[in-house]
Design a protein around this motif. Sequence first.
Motif, mmCIF file in Angstrom:
data_model
loop_
_atom_site.group_PDB
_atom_site.id
_atom_site.type_symbol
_atom_site.label_atom_id
_atom_site.label_comp_id
_atom_site.label_asym_id
_atom_site.label_seq_id
_atom_site.Cartn_x
_atom_site.Cartn_y
_atom_site.Cartn_z
ATOM 1 N N THR A 63 -57.006 -35.002 35.428
ATOM 2 C CA THR A 63 -56.725 -34.423 36.840
ATOM 3 C C THR A 63 -57.520 -35.211 38.096
ATOM 4 O O THR A 63 -57.253 -35.797 39.305
ATOM 5 N N ARG A 64 -58.407 -34.530 38.307
ATOM 6 C CA ARG A 64 -59.873 -35.818 38.996
ATOM 7 C C ARG A 64 -59.776 -36.996 38.730
ATOM 8 O O ARG A 64 -60.084 -38.232 39.157
ATOM 9 N N ALA A 65 -59.805 -38.116 37.850
ATOM 10 C CA ALA A 65 -59.434 -39.097 37.403
ATOM 11 C C ALA A 65 -58.737 -39.832 38.132
ATOM 12 O O ALA A 65 -59.040 -40.599 38.622
ATOM 13 N N ALA A 66 -57.870 -38.685 38.290
ATOM 14 C CA ALA A 66 -56.089 -39.410 38.643
ATOM 15 C C ALA A 66 -56.405 -39.633 40.232
ATOM 16 O O ALA A 66 -56.135 -40.822 40.610
ATOM 17 N N ALA A 67 -57.163 -38.574 40.533
ATOM 18 C CA ALA A 67 -56.964 -38.433 41.711
ATOM 19 C C ALA A 67 -58.555 -39.731 42.183
ATOM 20 O O ALA A 67 -58.438 -40.515 43.280
ATOM 21 N N TYR A 68 -59.589 -39.685 41.465
ATOM 22 C CA TYR A 68 -60.900 -41.292 41.116
ATOM 23 C C TYR A 68 -60.049 -42.417 41.030
ATOM 24 O O TYR A 68 -60.283 -43.683 42.092
ATOM 25 N N GLU A 69 -59.124 -42.468 40.702
ATOM 26 C CA GLU A 69 -58.701 -44.534 40.660
ATOM 27 C C GLU A 69 -57.302 -44.389 41.658
ATOM 28 O O GLU A 69 -57.054 -45.249 42.485
ATOM 29 N N ARG A 70 -56.563 -42.815 41.945
ATOM 30 C CA ARG A 70 -56.074 -43.785 43.400
ATOM 31 C C ARG A 70 -56.653 -43.451 44.720
ATOM 32 O O ARG A 70 -56.292 -44.266 46.148
ATOM 33 N N PHE A 71 -57.552 -43.683 44.703
ATOM 34 C CA PHE A 71 -59.112 -43.195 46.091
ATOM 35 C C PHE A 71 -59.669 -44.764 46.055
ATOM 36 O O PHE A 71 -59.875 -46.010 46.733
ATOM 37 N N SER A 72 -60.181 -44.830 44.491
ATOM 38 C CA SER A 72 -60.752 -46.628 43.982
ATOM 39 C C SER A 72 -59.482 -48.032 44.574
ATOM 40 O O SER A 72 -59.769 -48.531 45.134
ATOM 41 N N ASN A 73 -57.808 -47.759 43.662
ATOM 42 C CA ASN A 73 -57.298 -48.441 44.525
ATOM 43 C C ASN A 73 -57.307 -48.989 46.034
ATOM 44 O O ASN A 73 -56.483 -49.637 46.364
ATOM 45 N N CYS A 74 -57.301 -47.465 46.550
ATOM 46 C CA CYS A 74 -57.494 -48.145 48.147
ATOM 47 C C CYS A 74 -58.400 -48.704 48.772
ATOM 48 O O CYS A 74 -58.097 -49.204 49.285
ATOM 49 N N ILE A 75 -59.531 -48.336 48.281
ATOM 50 C CA ILE A 75 -60.676 -49.238 48.981
ATOM 51 C C ILE A 75 -61.110 -50.752 48.367
ATOM 52 O O ILE A 75 -61.627 -51.672 48.710
ATOM 53 N N GLU A 76 -59.946 -50.732 47.232
ATOM 54 C CA GLU A 76 -60.449 -52.115 46.767
ATOM 55 C C GLU A 76 -59.417 -52.719 47.348
ATOM 56 O O GLU A 76 -60.014 -54.451 47.443
ATOM 57 N N ALA A 77 -57.521 -52.394 47.814
ATOM 58 C CA ALA A 77 -57.076 -53.340 48.100
ATOM 59 C C ALA A 77 -58.236 -53.221 49.964
ATOM 60 O O ALA A 77 -57.240 -54.601 50.317
ATOM 61 N N ALA A 78 -58.638 -52.531 49.965
ATOM 62 C CA ALA A 78 -59.128 -52.994 51.390
ATOM 63 C C ALA A 78 -60.318 -54.052 51.576
ATOM 64 O O ALA A 78 -60.284 -54.838 52.187
ATOM 65 N N GLY A 79 -60.189 -53.567 50.222
ATOM 66 C CA GLY A 79 -61.798 -54.839 50.244
ATOM 67 C C GLY A 79 -60.920 -56.540 49.464
ATOM 68 O O GLY A 79 -62.151 -56.977 49.824
ATOM 69 N N GLN A 80 -59.558 -56.399 49.588
ATOM 70 C CA GLN A 80 -59.527 -57.947 49.568
ATOM 71 C C GLN A 80 -58.679 -57.786 50.638
ATOM 72 O O GLN A 80 -57.526 -59.123 50.550
ATOM 73 N N SER A 81 -59.042 -57.861 51.693
ATOM 74 C CA SER A 81 -57.985 -57.739 52.451
ATOM 75 C C SER A 81 -58.542 -58.671 53.826
ATOM 76 O O SER A 81 -57.573 -59.544 54.550
ATOM 77 N N GLY A 82 -59.641 -59.396 53.559
ATOM 78 C CA GLY A 82 -59.892 -60.557 53.968
ATOM 79 C C GLY A 82 -61.386 -61.417 53.437
ATOM 80 O O GLY A 82 -61.948 -60.900 52.820
ATOM 81 N N ALA A 83 -61.492 -62.690 53.823
ATOM 82 C CA ALA A 83 -62.636 -62.956 53.347
ATOM 83 C C ALA A 83 -63.837 -62.468 54.318
ATOM 84 O O ALA A 83 -65.122 -62.520 53.868
ATOM 85 N N ASP A 84 -63.485 -62.729 55.489
ATOM 86 C CA ASP A 84 -65.041 -61.923 56.477
ATOM 87 C C ASP A 84 -65.483 -60.772 55.684
ATOM 88 O O ASP A 84 -65.222 -59.348 55.179
ATOM 89 N N LEU A 85 -66.927 -60.754 55.528
ATOM 90 C CA LEU A 85 -67.672 -59.854 55.165
ATOM 91 C C LEU A 85 -67.401 -58.539 56.478
ATOM 92 O O LEU A 85 -67.470 -57.322 55.882
ATOM 93 N N TRP A 86 -67.609 -58.519 57.769
ATOM 94 C CA TRP A 86 -67.850 -57.596 58.391
ATOM 95 C C TRP A 86 -66.590 -56.953 58.395
ATOM 96 O O TRP A 86 -66.398 -55.653 58.630
ATOM 97 N N ASP A 87 -65.703 -57.981 58.595
ATOM 98 C CA ASP A 87 -63.932 -57.243 58.163
ATOM 99 C C ASP A 87 -63.985 -55.968 57.269
ATOM 100 O O ASP A 87 -62.963 -54.943 57.100
ATOM 101 N N LYS A 88 -64.344 -57.340 56.072
ATOM 102 C CA LYS A 88 -63.599 -56.201 55.053
ATOM 103 C C LYS A 88 -64.555 -54.826 54.758
ATOM 104 O O LYS A 88 -64.243 -53.961 54.211
ATOM 105 N N SER A 89 -66.029 -55.009 55.433
ATOM 106 C CA SER A 89 -66.603 -53.733 55.193
ATOM 107 C C SER A 89 -65.632 -53.253 56.187
ATOM 108 O O SER A 89 -65.928 -51.417 55.687
ATOM 109 N N ARG A 90 -65.199 -52.995 57.631
ATOM 110 C CA ARG A 90 -65.227 -52.218 58.095
ATOM 111 C C ARG A 90 -63.604 -51.749 57.950
ATOM 112 O O ARG A 90 -63.719 -50.442 57.547
ATOM 113 N N ALA A 91 -62.444 -52.172 57.495
ATOM 114 C CA ALA A 91 -61.311 -52.268 55.695
ATOM 115 C C ALA A 91 -62.091 -51.040 55.429
ATOM 116 O O ALA A 91 -61.000 -50.458 55.265
#
Length: 212
Positions: A63-91
């Motif tokens: 259950t914890r592993a699955a929660a981590y993966e969902r969390f990571s999926n959200c963070i990873e998607a945000a990190g791919q939201s743009g090339a500008d590093l300030w915008d990426k960090s805010r996302a």
Amino acid sequence: MAVLLTKEQVADVRQKIREVAERHIARDGPQGASMRAIAAEIGWTAASLYRYYASKAELLDATRAAAYERFSNCIEAAGQSGADLWDKSRAIGDAYADFAFREPAAYQLIFAFEQDEKDKSPELRAAQARAADLMTRYVREMVEAGLLDGDASEIAHAYWAVLHGLVVLQMAGKLDPALPFDTLRHSAARLITRGARADGASGHAARRPSPS
């Protein structure tokens, strides 16, 4: 004769079990949650539950592993939201807070509970390592780009500690309701950024100084 389930059906059943277990563990803690109560909510006997997870420790781990993966999926998607590093960090900061408030039980399983290393499966260790990498990678990129100056791991932990603290205080109703959560979050991140900002990045950072 028992009906044999396909791999996909078994995966679906396991996911359903984890969803129920997540709520019980977040509410009652790993020690207080019981396989019997989890099974009862599903409408099963505890014996039926043990067909899919051999022990409560195994269910907690999965259950914890699955929660981590969902969390990571959200963070990873945000990190791919743009090339500008300030915008990426805010996302990434936005995605972190959004996940915490959208899935408070999962957030609690990730950050409020821990297990002995010997009880962790390779899947849980991998999920934790992925989340840790995603939470520091964008800061490493900012340091390498000359936007921030200092140890990337230390800066990332400072951002995380402040954000986590604000999330927990907000969940507990301890923050002043007159101060919007996002205003507090961006102000706190801005203070850390000012301390870690590289001199050569001052012009750009002054315009967008709130990574998280």
